[in-house]
Design an enzyme around this catalytic site. Structure first.
Site, PDB file in Angstrom:
ATOM      1  N   GLU A 129       0.839  -1.191   0.000  1.00 24.90           N
ATOM      2  CA  GLU A 129       0.000   0.000   0.000  1.00 24.90           C
ATOM      3  C   GLU A 129       0.879   1.248   0.000  1.00 24.90           C
ATOM      4  O   GLU A 129       1.842   1.290   0.766  1.00 24.90           O
ATOM      5  CB  GLU A 129      -0.933   0.056   1.212  1.00 24.90           C
ATOM      6  CG  GLU A 129      -1.871   1.261   1.133  1.00 24.90           C
ATOM      7  CD  GLU A 129      -2.848   1.370   2.311  1.00 24.90           C
ATOM      8  OE1 GLU A 129      -2.769   0.558   3.253  1.00 24.90           O
ATOM      9  OE2 GLU A 129      -3.675   2.274   2.257  1.00 24.90           O
ATOM     10  N   GLY A 269       3.045   2.239  10.823  1.00 29.03           N
ATOM     11  CA  GLY A 269       2.716   1.443  12.005  1.00 29.03           C
ATOM     12  C   GLY A 269       2.474  -0.025  11.715  1.00 29.03           C
ATOM     13  O   GLY A 269       3.072  -0.896  12.334  1.00 29.03           O
ATOM     14  N   MET A 271       0.247  -2.879   8.631  1.00 28.77           N
ATOM     15  CA  MET A 271      -0.431  -2.975   7.344  1.00 28.77           C
ATOM     16  C   MET A 271      -1.378  -4.166   7.334  1.00 28.77           C
ATOM     17  O   MET A 271      -1.003  -5.274   7.694  1.00 28.77           O
ATOM     18  CB  MET A 271       0.635  -3.090   6.245  1.00 28.77           C
ATOM     19  CG  MET A 271       0.062  -3.181   4.852  1.00 28.77           C
ATOM     20  SD  MET A 271      -0.909  -1.708   4.411  1.00 28.77           S
ATOM     21  CE  MET A 271      -2.161  -2.454   3.386  1.00 28.77           C
ATOM     22  N   HIS A 305      -6.978  -1.990  14.996  1.00 30.54           N
ATOM     23  CA  HIS A 305      -7.114  -1.238  13.742  1.00 30.54           C
ATOM     24  C   HIS A 305      -6.917  -2.149  12.525  1.00 30.54           C
ATOM     25  O   HIS A 305      -7.763  -2.184  11.621  1.00 30.54           O
ATOM     26  CB  HIS A 305      -6.097  -0.093  13.739  1.00 30.54           C
ATOM     27  CG  HIS A 305      -6.114   0.766  12.513  1.00 30.54           C
ATOM     28  ND1 HIS A 305      -6.677   2.018  12.496  1.00 30.54           N
ATOM     29  CD2 HIS A 305      -5.635   0.555  11.273  1.00 30.54           C
ATOM     30  CE1 HIS A 305      -6.545   2.543  11.292  1.00 30.54           C
ATOM     31  NE2 HIS A 305      -5.908   1.671  10.519  1.00 30.54           N
ATOM     32  N   GLU A 306      -5.824  -2.873  12.495  1.00 29.71           N
ATOM     33  CA  GLU A 306      -5.547  -3.720  11.322  1.00 29.71           C
ATOM     34  C   GLU A 306      -6.588  -4.826  11.208  1.00 29.71           C
ATOM     35  O   GLU A 306      -7.022  -5.170  10.113  1.00 29.71           O
ATOM     36  CB  GLU A 306      -4.131  -4.300  11.385  1.00 29.71           C
ATOM     37  CG  GLU A 306      -3.011  -3.274  11.554  1.00 29.71           C
ATOM     38  CD  GLU A 306      -3.087  -2.076  10.628  1.00 29.71           C
ATOM     39  OE1 GLU A 306      -3.577  -2.225   9.489  1.00 29.71           O
ATOM     40  OE2 GLU A 306      -2.673  -0.973  11.042  1.00 29.71           O
ATOM     41  N   GLU A 328      -9.767   4.410   6.099  1.00 24.86           N
ATOM     42  CA  GLU A 328      -8.971   4.822   7.264  1.00 24.86           C
ATOM     43  C   GLU A 328      -9.788   5.585   8.303  1.00 24.86           C
ATOM     44  O   GLU A 328      -9.673   5.327   9.503  1.00 24.86           O
ATOM     45  CB  GLU A 328      -7.743   5.625   6.832  1.00 24.86           C
ATOM     46  CG  GLU A 328      -6.737   4.826   5.996  1.00 24.86           C
ATOM     47  CD  GLU A 328      -6.227   3.550   6.668  1.00 24.86           C
ATOM     48  OE1 GLU A 328      -6.410   3.399   7.899  1.00 24.86           O
ATOM     49  OE2 GLU A 328      -5.651   2.695   5.962  1.00 24.86           O
TER      50      GLU A 328
HETATM   51  N1  TRP Z   1      -3.086   0.948   5.709  1.00 25.08           N
HETATM   52  C1  TRP Z   1      -2.128   1.099   6.758  1.00 25.08           C
HETATM   53  C2  TRP Z   1      -2.924   1.390   8.017  1.00 25.08           C
HETATM   54  O1  TRP Z   1      -3.758   0.850   8.469  1.00 25.08           O
HETATM   55  C3  TRP Z   1      -1.208   2.214   6.585  1.00 25.08           C
HETATM   56  C4  TRP Z   1      -0.186   2.214   5.512  1.00 25.08           C
HETATM   57  C5  TRP Z   1      -0.224   2.877   4.357  1.00 25.08           C
HETATM   58  C6  TRP Z   1       1.109   1.739   5.613  1.00 25.08           C
HETATM   59  N2  TRP Z   1       0.974   2.837   3.725  1.00 25.08           N
HETATM   60  C7  TRP Z   1       1.803   2.139   4.477  1.00 25.08           C
HETATM   61  C8  TRP Z   1       1.749   0.990   6.575  1.00 25.08           C
HETATM   62  C9  TRP Z   1       3.150   1.857   4.292  1.00 25.08           C
HETATM   63  C10 TRP Z   1       3.076   0.685   6.381  1.00 25.08           C
HETATM   64  C11 TRP Z   1       3.781   1.133   5.279  1.00 25.08           C
HETATM   65  O2  TRP Z   1      -3.005   2.275   8.668  1.00 25.08           O
HETATM   66 ZN    ZN Z   2      -5.520   1.826   8.536  1.00 24.88          ZN
END
Ligand code: TRP
Ligand code: ZN
Length: 886
Positions: A129, A269, A271, A305-306, A328
């Site tokens: 992502e 944080g 993913m 959250h995840e 989000e």
């Molecule tokens: N989707 C992840 C989250 O819940 C966040 C995220 C976006 C991310 N880009 C990333 C995490 C790159 C790690 C590295 O919040």
């Molecule tokens: Zn998220």
């Protein structure tokens, strides 16, 4: 955009559905840290909804070595396709279904951006992502292309005994020359950004969860062997989250396996990859002696959250990245509800509002302000912001409050039912809420499209004879870049009228039949509105925006006495805290002004009284009391200063802190004695609260460190059986210019040098210490063997702490702090642009500062504009300087 920039913005209005749909993907990885070969076989067909028959097939790709390309089994030569640094285009493809095979190679070890496939501590792992998958193979790398994945991972067995991907493990076998392979199948169609793989020598902590409908789910948490005793809390949190989502939203987990892997080198944080979450080690590993209460709390929240993303993000995903807050904002809101359910609701609310105000309000008031749903971007990585996350969550919270818990749940049920398996928009979510509730949320959509924090100016008048209390409420949202004029937004104003005895008075608006007792919500929809409360025999104190019912700023001319009254009696615990903070803020700002005009800062009387009253009252909720006793930090105070003078603010806050330390010495001692936690460490709200309160007291005692305080602090540092207490002592010592400081820092490093997460704390404490010589200290830390520029946690620990949590040192008058930051941005620009761009943030508010700082920050931004090459940093700098096209 700067002139001649090769990085053109992407616009929401340019959205086009994909010309081709992807049914299945079969991926084969020959894993090797130096050079990994990837074979991707894709089954494609024209998208009937695209209305573009015969369109070229466009695949995204970056930093790839293309080895082979086939269309329907026939190799293609360079004559029939084109490829550049960003994409591969096959101009002509068959009318019906067809297959494409792409073979590429990538270099995981050389991948310092930590996007795509990279190495971390001997492991191979991925981060896709938002647009990392295109660094793995040529692919339609956009969230609205969903496919079923089969993944075969082949690697050296000795170095990579564990091979993980999304979904279920379906086959495995031996290869030649000590290699082995494992095949994974994910039955749920997903966009490429949710793809993940991990290969390494990992230990698995296992647990099990039985879903509400009786299905058994295996929970696997992978860490390096030496961390195997730090996974319990994350696993316990995961089970709590799974149960909570069943109870609160009726959502069950959908695979037989849930995997979590801890990774040391990670840009953010965690993913939510389908069935295979990757976590920054910081948000998964915990043991009482290495992790603080704050860490335990964060882990619970991030694991939740995840997990919650499995429904809000994965089963239903985003059509395009402008819709990021769809997943989000909603998931942060769900995470906040979960946190509130696991502990104290008021404390959870205070902490999330503190985060919102600390990061989102400043963003909304500065040159990088953007709506919750932005309308254009150059680099999407720059839009993982407090606005999209935290303000997005506030907007969902307002919807929740406006529809009520049942209405909101009905709307979510409808959303899940109607859009399961699809890539959708914020609009679709709102429509589901509207339909399930038969409500019109048209005006509400402005919260998604309009940037800026609404200011609520509230004025009152009381007519004793008529028994009426009038409120006049005006809302105004300041201009933000590209949005000079704003429309009024709907604002749910939760309020109460507090009487002289501290109780809520009944509220009866003119024309109403009966009075409402307790709180009520006025839904504001116009620029100015008036309300007349009747039947009042005394002048009330209005308690406004209870529970922080909207992400807005309230301006009301409270007197000190009124704030003290609310701080002591408001039935809304959030506003009780808020009143105290407001009182402190008003007086600290007045002191800062006094310093600006050449005076000395001192402890303001009303603040002294308020804190001493708090100390005398019995504390039923220790965590809440700890927060009430804590003065707003300098970063937050700065937001309210006309022109920010970091030195004046620091002097004002320090004078108050040391004044309180001196005047209330006995109180701090007895508070600490009363609340010091005895017995073994337990992560329970009550114990967390006690530690927070005792350590708040210790912090005050160490603000004026006499012999007794120093001894007590050193003793706590040495004897503590948990990191919360040990670190609180170390933090206090590191902020004091006393001989024990160095002794403790050395002992701590000696004890924890082999533990990277604890070393991060050691680095951050020193970088955040307000003692003189901050820049030199930070330079020394960056030269220390414990530091590493390639590890984002280390960079955040040192530079993040320095630039965001040490205003007085970072904003040193000679600009050395800014120079150090900009130098680092330039060093990281070519290696990890995502992290580099985030570090630009503290410079973006240059216009708000006193002239010489303003000029020094501006000079560094100009230097960055000259020298930085990545679109990530380029976009942040352009926005900071404020001369991009609106
Ligand atoms: N989707 C992840 C989250 O819940 C966040 C995220 C976006 C991310 N880009 C990333 C995490 C790159 C790690 C590295 O919040
Ligand atoms: Zn998220």
């Amino acid at each position: 955009m700067r002139e001649g920039s090769p990085h053109a913005p992407v616009r929401l209005t340019d959205y086009q559905p994909p010309a081709y749909l992807l049914d299945t993907v079969d991926l084969h990885f020959q894993l090797d840290p130096g050079r990994t070969r990837v074979r991707a076989e894709m089954a494609l067909r024209p998208n009937p909804a695209a209305g573009e028959p015969g369109a070229p097939l466009v695949l995204h790709g970056q930093e790839l070595e293309l080895l082979r390309l086939e269309l329907d089994g026939e190799p293609l030569t360079r004559a029939v396709y084109s490829v550049d640094a960003e994409r591969l285009v096959i101009p002509e493809v068959p009318d019906g279904a067809f297959t494409v095979v792409v073979e590429t190679a990538t270099r995981p070890e050389a991948n310092t951006a930590l996007e795509g496939l990279y190495t971390s501590g001997g492991k191979l792992c991925t981060q896709c992502e938002p647009e990392g998958f295109r660094r793995i193979t040529y692919f339609p790398d956009r969230p609205d292309v969903l496919a079923r994945y089969t993944v075969t991972l082949e690697a050296d067995r000795a170095s990579y005994p564990v091979l993980l991907a999304n979904g279920n493990r379906v086959a495995a076998g031996e290869g030649e020359e000590g290699r082995h392979w494992v095949r994974w199948e994910d039955p749920f169609p997903k966009p490429s950004y949710l793809f993940a793989l991990v290969a390494g020598d990992l230990t698995c902590c296992t647990d099990r969860f039985t879903t509400a409908s009786g299905r058994e789910v295996d929970l696997h948490l992978y860490t390096e062997a030496h961390n195997a005793d730090r996974g319990d809390h994350a696993l316990a949190s995961l089970k709590q989250a799974m149960r909570w989502d069943e109870e609160a939203y009726g959502r069950e987990y959908d695979l037989d396996l849930y995997q979590v892997v801890a990774v040391d080198d990670f840009n953010m944080g965690a993913m939510e990859n389908k069935g295979l979450n990757l976590f920054n080690s910081q948000f998964v590993l915990a043991r009482p002696d290495t992790a603080t209460d704050a860490d335990y709390t964060n882990i619970q929240a991030v694991v939740g959250h995840e997990y919650f993303h499995n429904w809000t993000g994965n089963r239903i995903t985003c059509r395009d990245w402008f819709q990021l807050s769809l997943k989000e904002g909603l998931t942060v809101f769900r995470e906040q509800q979960f946190a509130a359910a696991m502990g104290s609701e008021a404390v959870a609310r205070i902490d999330s509002v503190d985060r919102l105000r600390g990061a989102q309000f400043p963003e909304d008031a500065g040159p990088t302000a953007h709506p919750v749903r932005p309308s254009e971007y150059v680099e999407i990585n720059n839009f993982y912001t407090p606005t999209v996350y935290e303000k997005g969550a506030e907007v969902v919270r307002m919807l929740h409050n406006a529809l009520g818990p049942e209405g909101f749940r009905a709307g979510c049920d409808r959303y899940f039912e109607r859009f399961d398996g699809q890539a959708v928009t914020v609009e679709d979510f709102l429509t589901a809420l509207e339909e399930a509730n038969d409500r019109d949320l048209r005006q509400f959509r402005r919260w998604y499209t309009q940037a800026g924090t609404p200011q609520l100016e509230v004025r009152s008048s009381f007519d004793a004879e008529a028994g009426t209390f009038d409120l006049c409420v005006r809302q105004h949202t300041p201009a933000t870049p590209g949005q000079p004029a704003k429309e009024p937004v709907p604002i749910p104003l939760a309020l109460g009228l507090v009487g002289a005895d501290g109780h809520d008075l009944p509220m009866q608006l003119e024309g109403e039949e009966a009075a409402i007792h307790g709180s009520r919500v006025l839904l504001l929809r116009y620029e100015e509105e008036r309300f007349r409360f009747t039947g009042l025999t005394e002048e009330p104190v209005p308690s406004l925006l209870r529970g922080f019912s909207a992400p807005a700023e309230v301006d009301y001319p409270y007197s000190d006495a009124e704030l003290a009254h609310l701080a002591g009696h408001d039935s809304d615990l959030f506003n009780r805290w808020e009143a105290g903070q407001r009182l402190a803020r008003t007086h600290l700002l007045a002191q800062a002004d006094a310093v600006r005009s050449g005076g000395e800062a001192r402890l303001p009387g009303p603040l002294h009284q308020a804190i001493s009253r708090l100390l005398e009252a019995p504390a039923d909720d220790a965590a809440l009391m700890a927060r009430a006793l804590t003065l707003p930090d300098e970063g937050q105070l700065a937001e309210y200063m006309e022109t920010i003078d970091p030195d004046a603010l620091h002097a004002a806050r320090e004078a108050a802190r040391t004044g309180l330390a001196r005047e209330l010495r006995e109180g701090w001692w007895s508070l600490r004695e009363q609340f010091r936690d005895a017995g073994p460490y337990r992560f329970e709200p009550e114990a967390v609260g006690r530690r927070a309160l005792a350590n708040t007291a210790l912090g005050y005692l160490m603000a004026e460190p006499d012999e007794a305080a120093r001894e007590a602090c050193m003793e706590q540092f040495r004897e503590a059986d948990n990191m919360t207490d040990q670190l609180a002592a170390l933090r206090a010592l590191a902020a004091s210019d006393i001989p024990e400081r160095q002794e403790a820092l050395e002992a701590f490093y000696e004890r924890w040098q082999d533990d990277p997460l604890v070393v991060d704390k050691w680095l951050a404490i020193q970088a955040a210490s307000p003692l003189p010589g901050g820049v030199e200290r930070v330079q020394a830390l960056m030269d220390h063997p414990a530091f590493s520029l390639t590890n984002p946690n280390k960079v955040r620990a040192v530079i993040g702490a320095f630039a965001m949590r040490n205003p007085v040192q970072f904003h040193r008058p000679d600009g050395a702090g800014y120079r150090l930051l900009a130098d680092l941005v330039l060093e990281l620009d070519g290696r990890n642009p995502q992290i580099a761009a985030r570090l630009v943030k503290p410079l973006t508010r240059w216009r708000r500062f006193v002239p010489e700082r303003e000029a020094a920050m501006h000079a560094e931004l100009e230097r960055l504009r000259e020298r930085a090459g990545s679109p990530d940093v380029g976009e942040m700098v352009d926005r900071a300087l404020g001369d991009e096209e609106a």
